[in-house]
Design a protein around this motif. Structure first.
Motif, PDB file in Angstrom:
ATOM      1  N   THR A  75       0.856  -1.189   0.000  1.00 43.97           N
ATOM      2  CA  THR A  75       0.000   0.000   0.000  1.00 43.97           C
ATOM      3  C   THR A  75       0.887   1.232   0.000  1.00 43.97           C
ATOM      4  N   GLN A  79      -1.014   5.328  -4.328  1.00 49.08           N
ATOM      5  CA  GLN A  79      -1.778   4.174  -4.820  1.00 49.08           C
ATOM      6  C   GLN A  79      -1.125   3.507  -6.030  1.00 49.08           C
ATOM      7  N   ASP A  80       0.113   3.913  -6.341  1.00 49.64           N
ATOM      8  CA  ASP A  80       0.877   3.209  -7.371  1.00 49.64           C
ATOM      9  C   ASP A  80       2.259   2.865  -6.810  1.00 49.64           C
ATOM     10  N   PRO A 114      -7.964   9.851  -5.530  1.00 54.73           N
ATOM     11  CA  PRO A 114      -6.728   9.866  -4.746  1.00 54.73           C
ATOM     12  C   PRO A 114      -6.216  11.293  -4.524  1.00 54.73           C
ATOM     13  N   ARG A 171      -5.581   3.458 -10.421  1.00 53.24           N
ATOM     14  CA  ARG A 171      -4.804   3.361  -9.180  1.00 53.24           C
ATOM     15  C   ARG A 171      -5.717   3.070  -7.994  1.00 53.24           C
ATOM     16  N   THR A 172      -6.814   3.808  -7.946  1.00 53.35           N
ATOM     17  CA  THR A 172      -7.770   3.635  -6.852  1.00 53.35           C
ATOM     18  C   THR A 172      -8.452   2.282  -6.937  1.00 53.35           C
ATOM     19  N   HIS A 175      -6.041  -0.173  -5.528  1.00 44.29           N
ATOM     20  CA  HIS A 175      -6.001   0.018  -4.071  1.00 44.29           C
ATOM     21  C   HIS A 175      -7.220  -0.618  -3.418  1.00 44.29           C
ATOM     22  N   CYS A 186      -1.545  -1.990  -4.889  1.00 48.09           N
ATOM     23  CA  CYS A 186      -1.288  -0.746  -5.611  1.00 48.09           C
ATOM     24  C   CYS A 186      -1.087  -1.064  -7.090  1.00 48.09           C
TER      25      CYS A 186
END
Length: 284
Positions: A75, A79-80, A114, A171-172, A175, A186
Motif C-alpha cells: 500500500t 496508490q501506485d 486519490p 490506481r484507486t 487500491h 497498488c
C-alpha cells in the motif's frame, strides 16, 4: 492542419509534454489531448490539432480500456508503485479469492479520488496539496467499470484488462481491490490500450512523428464520426456556415449527420429535430 493523431505516450512523460512536442513538430499552437494519462502510464493518447480540438471534449468523454498490473501486499500514498510505501502485508489469498474480489468491482461503483491527482478541491489541485503533506476530504464519485477481467496471476502480480468510463482511477481501483482482499494493493503498471475507437495497434510513437512528420498519420476531423454524410448547397449552405438551422425533409428524426458544403469540405455535425437540421458542433 486539422485532425487527430493517435500518439503512443511513453512512460515518464506527462500528457502536456506530448502536447508540447506535437505543437513543436506540427508548428500549430492549437493542440490538445483527449484525456490525461499519468506520467508513469503509457499507451493511447489521441491528440487533436487545429479545428479537431473542437472534438476533444467529445472524445474525452468516451470509454477507456487499460491493461494494468496490480501488485498485492503493498500500500502506497499515491496508490501506485512509485509512491511511498505505507505498509506491506503477506499475501494469503487464493487465486479464486482474487478473481472474486476483482469481479466485485464490475458495474457502477463509487470511488474516492486519490490525493495524488489533478482533480481540484476548493480551486487547488489535490496533488499540490498532497506534496505539502495536506490531505483534504474528497467526495466519492460514481464511475462505471464495464468490464474487468483477470488475465494472469503471478505471485503478488495480477494482470487486469479493464474497460471503464471517463474519470475512473485505475490506481484507486487497484487500491480498493487490495483492501477488499485484506492485504492491500497498488498499481504497478498501466497501459491505455483503447479510447474513442483509437487502439494501441494504430498508435504512433513520438520518434516516428519526429522523423516522418504529422501529415502521414493525421486522421481527418470528419472521420472521427460515423454519422451519415449529407451535402448542402446554395442558400442552405450559407445558412449552415453562419451557424443557422435549416428546414430539412427526408432525414431521420433525432439522427445526427456529418454536413458538407458544395465544395466537399466538412462543415459541422448536425441533428434532425422537428423537421429542422440543428447544428451541434461547427468545424469550418
Amino acid at each position: 492542419m486539422d485532425g487527430v493523431v493517435n500518439v503512443y505516450k511513453p512512460a515518464g512523460m506527462t500528457s502536456h509534454d506530448v502536447v508540447y512536442k506535437i505543437r513543436r513538430i506540427s508548428g500549430i499552437k492549437k493542440v490538445g489531448h483527449t484525456g490525461t494519462l499519468d506520467p508513469d502510464a503509457e499507451g493511447v493518447l489521441p491528440i487533436c490539432i487545429g479545428k479537431a480540438t473542437k472534438a476533444a471534449e467529445t472524445l474525452a468523454s468516451s470509454y477507456k480500456r487499460y491493461s494494468a498490473v496490480l501488485r498485492l501486499g503493498v500500500t502506497t500514498d499515491t496508490q501506485d508503485i512509485g509512491g511511498e510505501v505505507l505498509k506491506t502485508n503477506e499475501i494469503s489469498v487464493s487465486n479464486d479469492e482474487i478473481i472474486g474480489a476483482v469481479s466485485a468491482f464490475e458495474g457502477e461503483i463509487s470511488q474516492i479520488p486519490p490525493m495524488y491527482s489533478a482533480l481540484k478541491v476548493g480551486g487547488k489541485k489535490l496533488y499540490k496539496l498532497a506534496r505539502k503533506g495536506i490531505e483534504v476530504e474528497r467526495q466519492p464519485r460514481r464511475v462505471t467499470v464495464y468490464k474487468i477481467n483477470v488475465l494472469n496471476i503471478d505471485g503478488a502480480k495480477v494482470g487486469l484488462d479493464i474497460k471503464c468510463s471517463k474519470g475512473t482511477y485505475i490506481r484507486t481501483l487497484c487500491h480498493d481491490i487490495g483492501e477488499r482482499l485484506g492485504c492491500g494493493g497498488c498499481l504497478e503498471r498501466l497501459v491505455r490500450t483503447e479510447t474513442s475507437g483509437f487502439t494501441l495497434e494504430t498508435a504512433v510513437s513520438l520518434e516516428s512523428l519526429e522523423s516522418e512528420g504529422i501529415t502521414p498519420f493525421l486522421i481527418p476531423v470528419d472521420e472521427l464520426f460515423s454519422y451519415e454524410k449529407i451535402t448542402v448547397s446554395g442558400a442552405d449552405e450559407k445558412k449552415v456556415k453562419n451557424g443557422n438551422s435549416i428546414q430539412s425533409d427526408g432525414l431521420k428524426e433525432g439522427a445526427c449527420y456529418r454536413v458538407y458544403g458544395s465544395d466537399g469540405r466538412f462543415i459541422c455535425i448536425s441533428k434532425q429535430l422537428n423537421g429542422r437540421l440543428i447544428i451541434l458542433k461547427m468545424f469550418c
